[in-house]
Enzyme design. Structure first.
Site, PDB file in Angstrom:
ATOM      1  N   GLU A 200      29.051  32.009  39.609  1.00  0.00           N
ATOM      2  CA  GLU A 200      29.581  33.194  38.644  1.00  0.00           C
ATOM      3  C   GLU A 200      30.221  32.528  37.238  1.00  0.00           C
ATOM      4  O   GLU A 200      30.334  31.337  37.313  1.00  0.00           O
ATOM      5  CB  GLU A 200      30.491  33.850  39.541  1.00  0.00           C
ATOM      6  CG  GLU A 200      31.867  33.168  39.688  1.00  0.00           C
ATOM      7  CD  GLU A 200      32.700  33.992  40.248  1.00  0.00           C
ATOM      8  OE1 GLU A 200      32.564  35.145  40.868  1.00  0.00           O
ATOM      9  OE2 GLU A 200      34.209  33.570  40.502  1.00  0.00           O
ATOM     10  N   GLU A 288      37.975  38.085  44.616  1.00  0.00           N
ATOM     11  CA  GLU A 288      37.705  38.040  45.940  1.00  0.00           C
ATOM     12  C   GLU A 288      38.717  38.674  46.826  1.00  0.00           C
ATOM     13  O   GLU A 288      39.744  38.973  46.132  1.00  0.00           O
ATOM     14  CB  GLU A 288      37.478  36.672  46.715  1.00  0.00           C
ATOM     15  CG  GLU A 288      38.713  35.589  46.471  1.00  0.00           C
ATOM     16  CD  GLU A 288      38.606  34.249  47.220  1.00  0.00           C
ATOM     17  OE1 GLU A 288      37.923  34.056  48.298  1.00  0.00           O
ATOM     18  OE2 GLU A 288      39.061  33.130  46.599  1.00  0.00           O
TER      19      GLU A 288
END
Length: 666
Positions: A200, A288
């Protein structure tokens, strides 16, 4: 309520869970490997079961062995702590089949959020802000390079099943992607048994801010404010605080509501943490969700008064939350410093060995201050190479951020650890760093402020002057003790002079001491005075003093002609001499350290994973020479300059000690 709880973990988190279970009247069961036979969590629990050899993949993360311990003891519930099996859906399923309660979220929530690739897709569908990236599986390094180019550098390479900084690399160019991809896969496979990788965009100037959520099985969800976790090294948190000095009420509310929305979207029940990256404009992006109790949960407990472990146990017992969002008030400020068994003077490399001295500050709490120390070790215990290097989590609370930092400074000053390398000096240095004190921090703080590593603190002139006065006063006390022990007759004080020269950190102070029953007045050559008062006696490793009425705590050791003094991140050799001794000392030659420039020394106790060169091979500056694994992390050793390998003394699989010679150069 359950009557017996097994803790499927070790160290400080196992001890932490045992404390709450005991408070709730629940009996506890510890599990342990051979390396942990005498560990603190084993001593604290009501029962303990051996589950195998030291490596975690032969003991703590072997589901069948943990299940056998559950059956043997008749435990009705299991708390997994963090790491190990805490986010393993197979373990949660095994407990479900056995009819044992899992003190954590449902299996489907673990599966959905425990996989970082899947979790990002779910977050996007739920309307949670996410970081740009590639969520599909990546086959090899070439594909990783192609994807990284499309996303745009810098990128973050991450293990899908990762956590705690394992399997994570930042890459700024193609070569770093190729190398980082393979290292991340290796670490992920070794730590989690899952080598899937995703990539990412790496957000520059980021803050790492996470939201604590608490959900039950009745559809209720609340958020308990945020934690600022931006002080990180190698993507592993070092210092956390709650609340964040950066967030405003509006952003806090928006992040909290998104976190709860995500939790509800996956049917979450238990304590969990939604992590966000926040940029300088307070834009936040989902990073996350950790479907477990976080390492840094104590700071949230300190500002909310809510015992998260107790809430997890009650939710696992089917109880609805007894609190609503309106009940949650953030009170004061809390700091957490993670004490690691790693040497800050050697690039923070892991350190193992026996804790010859371990004396944390006393835990206490009242309306104005609190000190808390979550730990899993004790004096005389061993720090093993097989597990995470964290020794303890030292936490402080006060009504304001500045006061909480002051409390942390004092607590760190009084924390005694000997026998291993540790990061206490670094933690103290951060607490005094102007950028940290101001709250102007990002996840790049350590890399930017300590680009060449930590080499100790250079104390300002005012602090050196205070230490010189203190050292002279302590030296006088030592000299009086020495004359008494020698058995000389007469008034012992006549043998101890008043004039001294103190040398420290390259500075020299000429001074004289006038002592009385209450302490000593130290007069410097320039006419300045400092009053030193203390009940310190020679041999005590911790000196608590007052200098002109201000408290000062020092770690003190004896060296020839003076002291080793450690204070606020500085580690000083302080020599106290008579004027004549100082004259002669100035004529002594300095000892030159041995030349090791032609040797590659092992920087830590560890296992050689790979040797990348051979004898006779020419190497270039920055070229990879070998990989050493220690405490679940791979460390790549590189050539410092161009040269030719003369001899390789190690092979893959060798276990080496600190400073063992791995290879020699011509």
């Amino acid at each position: 309520m359950f009557t017996k709880l097994l803790i499927a973990n070790r160290g400080e988190i196992a001890c932490r869970v045992i404390k709450t279970a005991r408070k709730m009247g629940i009996a506890t069961v510890a599990i342990y490997s051979d390396a942990d036979r005498n560990a603190l969590h084993v001593r604290m629990a009501d029962e303990a079961v051996r589950i195998g050899p030291p490596p975690a993949n032969q003991s703590y993360i072997v589901i069948d062995k943990v299940m056998a311990a559950i059956r043997e003891t008749g435990a009705q519930a299991v708390h997994p702590g963090y790491g190990f099996l805490s986010e393993n859906p197979k373990f949660a399923k095994a407990l479900q089949v056995e009819g044992v309660a899992f003190v954590g979220p449902p299996v489907k929530a673990i599966e959905a959020m425990g996989d970082k690739i899947t979790s990002k897709k779910i977050a996007q569908e739920a309307g949670v802000s996410t970081v740009p990236g590639y969520m599909g599986l990546i086959a090899d390094a070439d594909e990783a390079i192609r994807i990284s180019g499309e996303i745009g550098y810098p990128v973050m390479i991450k293990a899908s099943a990762g956590g705690g900084g394992k399997g994570m690399r930042i890459a700024w160019k193609e070569d770093e992607v190729r190398e980082g991809f393979q290292s991340s896969k290796n670490e992920a496979a070794n730590s989690f048994g899952d080598d899937r990788i995703f990539i990412e965009k790496f957000v520059t100037q980021p803050r790492h801010i996470e939201i604590q959520v608490l959900c039950d099985t009745h559809g209720n969800a609340v958020y308990l404010g945020e934690r600022e976790c931006s002080i990180q090294r190698r993507n592993q948190k070092v210092i956390e605080e709650a609340p964040s000095p950066f967030l405003d009420a509006e952003t806090r509310k928006a992040m909290g509501e998104q976190a709860c929305t995500l939790a509800k979207a996956v049917g979450y029940a238990s304590a969990g943490t939604v992590e966000f990256i926040v940029d300088g404009a307070r834009n936040f992006y989902f990073l996350e969700m950790n479907t477990r109790l976080q390492v840094e949960h104590p700071v949230t407990e300190l500002i909310t008064g809510i015992d998260l472990v107790e809430q997890m146990i009650r939710v696992a017992n089917g109880e609805p939350l007894s609190i609503t969002q309106d009940d949650i008030k953030l009170n004061g400020w809390a700091m957490e410093s993670r004490l690691y068994a790693e040497d800050p003077y050697r690039g923070f490399l892991p350190s193992i060995g026996r804790l010859s001295r371990y004396r944390p500050p006393a835990e206490e709490a009242d309306a104005t201050r609190a000190v808390r120390n979550d730990t899993g070790v004790f004096e005389g215990g061993e720090i093993s190479m097989f597990y995470d290097p964290m020794i303890a989590k030292l936490c402080t609370w006060a009504p304001t951020r500045a006061a909480a930092i002051d409390e942390m400074r004092r607590a760190l000053d009084g924390f005694e650890v000997e026998g291993i390398g540790h990061n206490l000096p670094f933690l103290s240095a951060v607490m005094d760093h102007p950028k940290f004190v101001s709250g102007d921090i990002t996840t790049a703080f350590i890399a930017e402020e300590y680009p060449d590593g930590f080499e100790g603190v250079t104390l300002p002139a005012e602090d050196l002057r205070r230490l010189a006065a203190v050292a002279a006063a302590m030296h006088r006390v030592s000299e009086i003790r020495r004359t008494r022990v020698s058995g000389r007759l007469g008034n012992h004080e006549r043998h101890v002079g008043a004039d001294w020269v103190v040398n420290l950190q390259g500075e020299s102070f000429r001074l004289s001491i006038s002592a009385d029953k209450g302490g000593a007045t130290v007069v410097f050559a320039d006419g300045g005075e400092l009053r030193v008062e203390s009940d310190w006696t020679p041999g005590q490793p911790l000196a608590r003093l007052q200098v002109d009425g201000a408290p000062l705590v020092l770690k003190v050791g004896k060296i020839s002609g003076g002291f080793r003094i450690r204070s606020r991140g500085a580690d000083l050799k302080v020599h106290v001499r008579t004027p004549r001794q100082a004259e002669l000392a100035a004529l002594m030659p300095e000892k030159v350290p041995a030349d090791t420039s032609r040797l590659l020394l092992c920087p830590m106790p560890g296992l050689i994973v790979k040797i990348d060169v051979e004898a006779g091979q020419e190497v270039q500056e920055g070229q990879t020479l070998c990989t050493v694994e220690a405490m679940k992390m791979e460390n790549i050793l590189r050539a410092e300059r161009r040269g030719v390998v003369a001899r390789v003394n190690a092979v893959a699989g060798d276990s080496l000690a600190v400073d063992d010679v791995i290879m020699e150069f011509e």
